[in-house]
Design an enzyme around this catalytic site. Structure first.
Site, PDB file in Angstrom:
ATOM      1  N   CYS A 165     -29.484  23.961  -9.684  1.00 34.14           N
ATOM      2  CA  CYS A 165     -28.104  24.403  -9.845  1.00 34.14           C
ATOM      3  C   CYS A 165     -27.312  23.903  -8.643  1.00 34.14           C
ATOM      4  O   CYS A 165     -27.737  24.069  -7.500  1.00 34.14           O
ATOM      5  CB  CYS A 165     -28.032  25.928  -9.921  1.00 34.14           C
ATOM      6  SG  CYS A 165     -26.329  26.544  -9.772  1.00 34.14           S
TER       7      CYS A 165
ATOM      8  N   SER B  11     -34.997  -3.871  -1.363  1.00 32.47           N
ATOM      9  CA  SER B  11     -34.212  -5.021  -0.942  1.00 32.47           C
ATOM     10  C   SER B  11     -33.488  -4.726   0.371  1.00 32.47           C
ATOM     11  O   SER B  11     -32.925  -5.618   0.982  1.00 32.47           O
ATOM     12  CB  SER B  11     -33.205  -5.384  -2.031  1.00 32.47           C
ATOM     13  OG  SER B  11     -32.443  -4.236  -2.355  1.00 32.47           O
TER      14      SER B  11
ATOM     15  N   GLN C  49     -36.734   5.708  -1.479  1.00 28.79           N
ATOM     16  CA  GLN C  49     -35.476   5.653  -2.226  1.00 28.79           C
ATOM     17  C   GLN C  49     -35.720   6.018  -3.676  1.00 28.79           C
ATOM     18  O   GLN C  49     -34.784   6.128  -4.453  1.00 28.79           O
ATOM     19  CB  GLN C  49     -34.922   4.222  -2.188  1.00 28.79           C
ATOM     20  CG  GLN C  49     -34.541   3.716  -0.828  1.00 28.79           C
ATOM     21  CD  GLN C  49     -34.150   2.244  -0.901  1.00 28.79           C
ATOM     22  OE1 GLN C  49     -34.985   1.351  -0.980  1.00 28.79           O
ATOM     23  NE2 GLN C  49     -32.858   1.976  -0.885  1.00 28.79           N
TER      24      GLN C  49
ATOM     25  N   THR D 276     -42.574  -0.627 -10.136  1.00 26.78           N
ATOM     26  CA  THR D 276     -42.402  -1.468 -11.323  1.00 26.78           C
ATOM     27  C   THR D 276     -43.731  -1.673 -12.054  1.00 26.78           C
ATOM     28  O   THR D 276     -43.752  -1.761 -13.278  1.00 26.78           O
ATOM     29  CB  THR D 276     -41.760  -2.832 -10.988  1.00 26.78           C
ATOM     30  OG1 THR D 276     -42.441  -3.407  -9.887  1.00 26.78           O
ATOM     31  CG2 THR D 276     -40.295  -2.676 -10.648  1.00 26.78           C
TER      32      THR D 276
ATOM     33  N   HIS E  76     -32.831   9.702  -2.165  1.00 26.60           N
ATOM     34  CA  HIS E  76     -31.992   9.778  -3.359  1.00 26.60           C
ATOM     35  C   HIS E  76     -32.393  10.923  -4.281  1.00 26.60           C
ATOM     36  O   HIS E  76     -31.997  10.948  -5.442  1.00 26.60           O
ATOM     37  CB  HIS E  76     -32.027   8.439  -4.113  1.00 26.60           C
ATOM     38  CG  HIS E  76     -31.481   7.293  -3.315  1.00 26.60           C
ATOM     39  ND1 HIS E  76     -31.713   5.982  -3.620  1.00 26.60           N
ATOM     40  CD2 HIS E  76     -30.699   7.285  -2.208  1.00 26.60           C
ATOM     41  CE1 HIS E  76     -31.105   5.202  -2.733  1.00 26.60           C
ATOM     42  NE2 HIS E  76     -30.487   5.976  -1.863  1.00 26.60           N
TER      43      HIS E  76
ATOM     44  N   ILE F 212     -36.916   8.093  -7.072  1.00 23.47           N
ATOM     45  CA  ILE F 212     -36.678   9.458  -7.551  1.00 23.47           C
ATOM     46  C   ILE F 212     -37.741   9.855  -8.573  1.00 23.47           C
ATOM     47  O   ILE F 212     -37.623  10.862  -9.258  1.00 23.47           O
ATOM     48  CB  ILE F 212     -35.277   9.547  -8.211  1.00 23.47           C
ATOM     49  CG1 ILE F 212     -35.141   8.530  -9.365  1.00 23.47           C
ATOM     50  CG2 ILE F 212     -34.181   9.309  -7.171  1.00 23.47           C
ATOM     51  CD1 ILE F 212     -33.827   8.621 -10.129  1.00 23.47           C
ATOM     52  N   ASP F 213     -38.830   9.037  -8.650  1.00 22.21           N
ATOM     53  CA  ASP F 213     -39.773   9.165  -9.765  1.00 22.21           C
ATOM     54  C   ASP F 213     -40.947  10.103  -9.525  1.00 22.21           C
ATOM     55  O   ASP F 213     -41.789  10.275 -10.412  1.00 22.21           O
ATOM     56  CB  ASP F 213     -40.275   7.776 -10.176  1.00 22.21           C
ATOM     57  CG  ASP F 213     -40.910   6.998  -9.005  1.00 22.21           C
ATOM     58  OD1 ASP F 213     -41.445   7.630  -8.066  1.00 22.21           O
ATOM     59  OD2 ASP F 213     -40.854   5.757  -9.027  1.00 22.21           O
TER      60      ASP F 213
ATOM     61  N   CYS G  11     -26.196  27.300 -15.178  1.00 22.23           N
ATOM     62  CA  CYS G  11     -26.993  28.313 -14.478  1.00 22.23           C
ATOM     63  C   CYS G  11     -26.422  29.707 -14.776  1.00 22.23           C
ATOM     64  O   CYS G  11     -25.253  29.846 -15.149  1.00 22.23           O
ATOM     65  CB  CYS G  11     -26.935  28.031 -12.979  1.00 22.23           C
ATOM     66  SG  CYS G  11     -27.909  29.154 -11.963  1.00 22.23           S
TER      67      CYS G  11
ATOM     68  N   ARG H  44     -31.472  -1.185 -10.552  1.00 27.56           N
ATOM     69  CA  ARG H  44     -30.356  -1.964 -10.023  1.00 27.56           C
ATOM     70  C   ARG H  44     -30.486  -3.456 -10.313  1.00 27.56           C
ATOM     71  O   ARG H  44     -29.558  -4.206 -10.086  1.00 27.56           O
ATOM     72  CB  ARG H  44     -30.266  -1.770  -8.500  1.00 27.56           C
ATOM     73  CG  ARG H  44     -29.740  -0.399  -8.107  1.00 27.56           C
ATOM     74  CD  ARG H  44     -29.592  -0.299  -6.597  1.00 27.56           C
ATOM     75  NE  ARG H  44     -28.881   0.899  -6.218  1.00 27.56           N
ATOM     76  CZ  ARG H  44     -29.455   2.070  -6.025  1.00 27.56           C
ATOM     77  NH1 ARG H  44     -30.744   2.205  -6.199  1.00 27.56           N
ATOM     78  NH2 ARG H  44     -28.731   3.116  -5.666  1.00 27.56           N
TER      79      ARG H  44
HETATM   80 ZN    ZN Z   1     -26.807  28.822  -9.943  1.00 23.81          ZN
END
Ligand code: ZN
Length: 253
Positions: free
Chosen positions: A134, A201, A106, A33, A126, A108-109, A160, A41
């Site tokens: 693909c 959390s 967790q 953050t 995640h 994804i950044d 793809c 969330r």
């Molecule tokens: Zn593919």
């Protein structure tokens, strides 16, 4: 024990870090953050305004695939320039010092990778939103390529060469958790002697299982999170201070 103030939190953290051989950090949205990436969330977060697109909707609807990419590029314009924060840099310092064999996140950044931790040593529960794959043949696609095709075709999601759908490398709602990543996360958790839960959390499955697993295997447990978690009573140290403030003293230059 809940640290009464920042100095107590840092002292407690230092004692536990110095006394351990194998540290496994587990990070959630809270660590990012301060980098300008909101906790999706949280109340007022993006997900409360834009319902996430479930995996089966992505698979069955071209409109949803187009919409999913439209949102992704809007996010890129807002958060694409985010840099690692103090928490990321502190964990990267512990990693370089040889105390962290792997990190579970967790998020994804991609900010742990950007802070200098090798991608192979990061378990992303995640997935990762900074590239695409693909769904059929697993070929990797860069976002810039997808965006170019998307724009050139009047905002249609490109497919793809194999005919499969191209999706960010994230785990969507309703999409199976990556088995290999889960196994690696469990192995790391079982093997560590200090488990650092930071900015999560700890309610979203499978996050909730890890602190317990670490504790059962004899590790010390630290929880660094602004809000109380249901594992606070179990933890050896609970830090409710700002994550960047609490971890900054552990950044090595
Ligand atoms: Zn593919």
């Amino acid at each position: 024990m809940i640290a009464s103030d920042l100095a107590t939190a840092v002292d407690g953290l230092r004692d536990l870090i110095e006394g351990s051989q194998c540290i496994v950090p587990f990070t959630g949205a809270g660590i990012s953050t301060e980098c300008g990436i909101p906790d999706f969330r949280s109340p007022g977060g993006i997900w409360t305004k834009n319902q996430p697109i479930p995996f089966d909707a992505f698979m069955t609807s071209r409109e949803m695939r187009d919409e999913s990419w439209r949102r992704r590029f809007a996010m890129e314009d807002k958060f694409g320039g985010a840099k690692p924060g103090r928490g990321h840099r502190a964990l990267a310092s512990l990693y370089r010092a040889g105390k962290v064999p792997g990190l579970i996140t967790q998020n994804i950044d991609n900010l742990h990778q950007a802070s200098g931790i090798a991608a192979d040593d990061i378990v992303e529960l995640h997935g990762n939103t900074t590239y695409a794959t693909c769904l059929d043949c697993a070929k990797r696609y860069e976002l810039a390529w997808v965006r170019e095709k998307f724009q050139a075709s009047g905002q249609r999601a490109p497919d793809c060469d194999c005919g499969g759908y191209i999706k960010t490398a994230t785990v969507s709602f309703g999409q199976a958790m990556p088995t290999m990543q889960m196994e690696r996360a469990e192995q790391l958790t079982r093997d560590c002697d200090l488990f650092l839960a930071i900015g999560s959390s700890l309610v979203v499955w499978p996050a909730a299982g890890f602190p317990l697993m670490a504790k059962r295997n004899g590790a010390a447990l630290v929880i660094v999170n602004r809000e109380p978690t249901e594992f606070d009573d179990l933890a050896d140290l609970v830090v409710r201070n700002d994550i960047g403030d609490a971890l900054a003293p552990f950044i090595a230059n």
